[in-house]
Scaffold this motif. Sequence first.
Motif, PDB file in Angstrom:
ATOM      1  N   GLU A  36       0.627  -1.133  -0.053  1.00 39.82           N
ATOM      2  CA  GLU A  36      -0.249  -0.200  -0.348  1.00 39.82           C
ATOM      3  C   GLU A  36       0.910   1.044  -0.544  1.00 39.82           C
ATOM      4  O   GLU A  36       2.288   1.237   0.673  1.00 39.82           O
ATOM      5  CB  GLU A  36      -1.280   0.116   1.464  1.00 39.82           C
ATOM      6  N   PRO A  37       0.194   1.986  -0.748  1.00 38.36           N
ATOM      7  CA  PRO A  37       1.440   3.782  -0.959  1.00 38.36           C
ATOM      8  C   PRO A  37       1.279   4.447   0.299  1.00 38.36           C
ATOM      9  O   PRO A  37       0.497   4.585   0.938  1.00 38.36           O
ATOM     10  CB  PRO A  37       0.600   4.137  -2.672  1.00 38.36           C
ATOM     11  N   ARG A  38       1.842   4.758   0.299  1.00 40.46           N
ATOM     12  CA  ARG A  38       2.558   6.216   1.830  1.00 40.46           C
ATOM     13  C   ARG A  38       1.732   6.971   1.620  1.00 40.46           C
ATOM     14  O   ARG A  38       1.616   7.300   0.672  1.00 40.46           O
ATOM     15  CB  ARG A  38       3.868   6.469   1.965  1.00 40.46           C
ATOM     16  N   LYS A  39       0.741   8.115   2.370  1.00 45.28           N
ATOM     17  CA  LYS A  39       0.157   9.705   1.734  1.00 45.28           C
ATOM     18  C   LYS A  39       0.840  10.214   3.600  1.00 45.28           C
ATOM     19  O   LYS A  39       0.335  10.250   4.570  1.00 45.28           O
ATOM     20  CB  LYS A  39      -0.810   9.039   2.305  1.00 45.28           C
ATOM     21  N   GLY A  40       1.653  10.902   2.784  1.00 44.69           N
ATOM     22  CA  GLY A  40       1.855  12.209   3.962  1.00 44.69           C
ATOM     23  C   GLY A  40       0.621  13.640   4.170  1.00 44.69           C
ATOM     24  O   GLY A  40      -0.301  12.909   3.225  1.00 44.69           O
ATOM     25  N   VAL A  41       0.860  14.758   4.325  1.00 41.95           N
ATOM     26  CA  VAL A  41      -0.308  15.602   4.429  1.00 41.95           C
ATOM     27  C   VAL A  41       0.440  16.742   4.129  1.00 41.95           C
ATOM     28  O   VAL A  41       2.192  17.815   4.231  1.00 41.95           O
ATOM     29  CB  VAL A  41      -0.413  16.106   5.962  1.00 41.95           C
ATOM     30  N   TYR A  42      -0.368  17.101   2.843  1.00 43.90           N
ATOM     31  CA  TYR A  42       0.119  19.043   2.036  1.00 43.90           C
ATOM     32  C   TYR A  42      -1.212  20.223   3.298  1.00 43.90           C
ATOM     33  O   TYR A  42      -1.689  20.057   3.215  1.00 43.90           O
ATOM     34  CB  TYR A  42      -0.223  19.299   0.448  1.00 43.90           C
ATOM     35  N   LEU A  43       0.097  20.707   3.850  1.00 39.31           N
ATOM     36  CA  LEU A  43      -0.313  22.616   4.993  1.00 39.31           C
ATOM     37  C   LEU A  43       0.038  23.226   4.107  1.00 39.31           C
ATOM     38  O   LEU A  43       0.894  23.495   3.408  1.00 39.31           O
ATOM     39  CB  LEU A  43       0.175  22.446   6.343  1.00 39.31           C
ATOM     40  N   HIS A  44      -0.987  24.211   3.739  1.00 39.64           N
ATOM     41  CA  HIS A  44      -1.326  25.239   3.000  1.00 39.64           C
ATOM     42  C   HIS A  44      -1.994  26.386   3.651  1.00 39.64           C
ATOM     43  O   HIS A  44      -2.995  25.773   4.170  1.00 39.64           O
ATOM     44  CB  HIS A  44      -1.830  24.755   1.924  1.00 39.64           C
ATOM     45  N   GLY A  45      -1.956  27.399   3.453  1.00 43.73           N
ATOM     46  CA  GLY A  45      -2.280  28.532   3.901  1.00 43.73           C
ATOM     47  C   GLY A  45      -1.539  29.839   4.204  1.00 43.73           C
ATOM     48  O   GLY A  45      -0.690  29.908   3.620  1.00 43.73           O
ATOM     49  N   PRO A  46      -1.898  30.787   4.803  1.00 42.08           N
ATOM     50  CA  PRO A  46      -1.430  32.370   4.876  1.00 42.08           C
ATOM     51  C   PRO A  46      -0.355  32.369   5.632  1.00 42.08           C
ATOM     52  O   PRO A  46       0.320  31.005   6.647  1.00 42.08           O
ATOM     53  CB  PRO A  46      -2.357  33.355   5.791  1.00 42.08           C
ATOM     54  N   THR A  47       1.518  32.908   5.834  1.00 40.61           N
ATOM     55  CA  THR A  47       2.217  32.904   5.917  1.00 40.61           C
ATOM     56  C   THR A  47       1.820  33.616   7.642  1.00 40.61           C
ATOM     57  O   THR A  47       0.880  33.757   7.773  1.00 40.61           O
ATOM     58  CB  THR A  47       3.389  34.192   5.379  1.00 40.61           C
ATOM     59  N   GLY A  48       2.908  32.742   8.102  1.00 42.33           N
ATOM     60  CA  GLY A  48       3.344  32.693   9.300  1.00 42.33           C
ATOM     61  C   GLY A  48       1.980  31.986  10.214  1.00 42.33           C
ATOM     62  O   GLY A  48       1.271  32.402  11.716  1.00 42.33           O
ATOM     63  N   THR A  49       1.289  31.172  10.035  1.00 44.31           N
ATOM     64  CA  THR A  49       0.066  30.168  10.851  1.00 44.31           C
ATOM     65  C   THR A  49       0.458  29.139  11.371  1.00 44.31           C
ATOM     66  O   THR A  49      -0.587  29.187  11.999  1.00 44.31           O
ATOM     67  CB  THR A  49      -1.149  29.861   9.716  1.00 44.31           C
ATOM     68  N   VAL A 105       6.767  11.862   3.485  1.00 42.74           N
ATOM     69  CA  VAL A 105       6.779  13.490   2.971  1.00 42.74           C
ATOM     70  C   VAL A 105       5.189  14.128   3.988  1.00 42.74           C
ATOM     71  O   VAL A 105       3.893  14.238   3.085  1.00 42.74           O
ATOM     72  CB  VAL A 105       6.952  13.093   1.553  1.00 42.74           C
ATOM     73  N   PHE A 106       6.349  14.975   4.474  1.00 39.60           N
ATOM     74  CA  PHE A 106       4.520  16.009   4.419  1.00 39.60           C
ATOM     75  C   PHE A 106       5.614  17.467   4.065  1.00 39.60           C
ATOM     76  O   PHE A 106       5.909  17.688   3.396  1.00 39.60           O
ATOM     77  CB  PHE A 106       4.925  16.379   6.184  1.00 39.60           C
ATOM     78  N   ALA A 107       4.388  18.114   3.449  1.00 32.05           N
ATOM     79  CA  ALA A 107       4.780  19.731   2.843  1.00 32.05           C
ATOM     80  C   ALA A 107       3.725  20.457   3.008  1.00 32.05           C
ATOM     81  O   ALA A 107       2.730  20.725   4.173  1.00 32.05           O
ATOM     82  CB  ALA A 107       4.415  19.330   0.965  1.00 32.05           C
ATOM     83  N   THR A 108       4.135  21.588   2.693  1.00 29.13           N
ATOM     84  CA  THR A 108       3.967  23.477   3.742  1.00 29.13           C
ATOM     85  C   THR A 108       3.952  23.810   2.495  1.00 29.13           C
ATOM     86  O   THR A 108       4.581  24.492   1.127  1.00 29.13           O
ATOM     87  CB  THR A 108       4.357  23.789   4.649  1.00 29.13           C
ATOM     88  N   GLY A 109       2.528  24.751   2.473  1.00 27.33           N
ATOM     89  CA  GLY A 109       2.669  25.571   1.102  1.00 27.33           C
ATOM     90  C   GLY A 109       1.751  27.024   1.460  1.00 27.33           C
ATOM     91  O   GLY A 109       0.762  26.601   2.582  1.00 27.33           O
ATOM     92  N   ASN A 110       1.745  28.107   0.587  1.00 35.08           N
ATOM     93  CA  ASN A 110       0.697  29.345   0.743  1.00 35.08           C
ATOM     94  C   ASN A 110       0.042  29.334   0.371  1.00 35.08           C
ATOM     95  O   ASN A 110      -0.667  29.765   0.695  1.00 35.08           O
ATOM     96  CB  ASN A 110       1.657  30.655   1.051  1.00 35.08           C
ATOM     97  N   THR A 111       0.000  28.094  -1.112  1.00 38.60           N
ATOM     98  CA  THR A 111      -1.613  28.586  -2.002  1.00 38.60           C
ATOM     99  C   THR A 111      -1.993  26.627  -1.299  1.00 38.60           C
ATOM    100  O   THR A 111      -0.805  25.835  -0.867  1.00 38.60           O
ATOM    101  CB  THR A 111      -0.989  28.242  -2.810  1.00 38.60           C
ATOM    102  N   ALA A 112      -2.857  26.882  -2.051  1.00 34.47           N
ATOM    103  CA  ALA A 112      -3.321  24.999  -1.759  1.00 34.47           C
ATOM    104  C   ALA A 112      -2.642  24.491  -3.213  1.00 34.47           C
ATOM    105  O   ALA A 112      -2.771  23.004  -3.801  1.00 34.47           O
ATOM    106  CB  ALA A 112      -5.010  25.225  -2.168  1.00 34.47           C
TER     107      ALA A 112
END
Length: 258
Positions: A15-28, A128-135
Motif C-alpha cells: 500500500e502507498p504512503r500518504k503524507g499531509v500537505y498543509l497550506h495557508g497564509p504566512t505565519g499560521t 513526506v509532509f509538505a507546506t505551502g502558502n497556496t493549495a
Amino acid sequence: IALSWGREWSRQDHEPRKGVYLHGPTGTGKSSCVREWFARLNVPLVRFTWDPRKEAQDLLLQRTLIDGTLVDVDGPITRAARYGLPLLIDEVDLADPAELTSLNDLIESGLITLPSGEVVRARRGFVVFATGNTAGTEDETGAYRGTRGQNVAFLRRFYNVRVGYPTSAQLEEWLTAMKPAAPKQLVSAVADAATRMRQAFEGTKDGIALSAPISQPEVLHWLEALGHFQRLASTGISPAKYALKGVFSGRLSLGDQE
C-alpha cells in the motif's frame, strides 16, 4: 498528521504512503505544527526548504566538501528513506511542477535509485509532509510571488489541510502565555487589531483587501515593541502605529498603511 503517521505503521507493504500537505497564509504555524508534533513523539524530522533554484536531484544527493574534496552525500529524501524518518518539505509550491512530479512514485513507494546504481528502499516511518502558502493552485492574491500551480498527480499523494489563523480569543490566549507580564488590556487590543488585519487580507465586504497579512511572529513582535515605545505617547506620536510600522505595516504600500 496523526492519521498519516498511524497509517504508515498499519498499512500493508504494497500500500502507498500518504503524507499531509498543509497550506495557508504566512505565519499560521504550518511548519511548526509538523515539527512540534514529531518533537513530542521524540521522532527526528528531516527538513528541506524549497526555492525556485532547487531541483528534485537536490533531494536525492547533495555535494559537500570533506577534507578538501567534493563528495556526494545523501540528500534529505534519501536520508529520510534510509533511516525511516518523516520528511518535511517547506514552500513546496515554489517548485517547478515537473520537478515535483518526478518524485511521485518515490513518495509513494519509497524506492530510490541513486546515480551510483545503489537502490535505497525506504524503511517504515518514511513519510513526506509538505507546506505551502497556496493549495497547489495559482496565487490569486499576489501576496505569494513565485509560487506555481502544481500537478494534480503530485497533490493527490497527500491529505490536504488548510491551516488558518487563530481566532481573536485564541490569539489573546497565546500572547498571554508568551508575554505573561504584558497588561491584559493591551494584549486584548493587540489580538483584536491583528485579527481585523487578517480579516482585511482575506477580503472585506467593500471589496478592499490588504496586500499582505500580519503573521503570528509579527503580532508578538508588535506587542513587544508597543511596550518599548509607550513613552512616545507623551510626544503626540501613537506608540501603536509607530511600533506596527516597524514590524509589519512599513513594508506595505501607503494605501495599505492608511
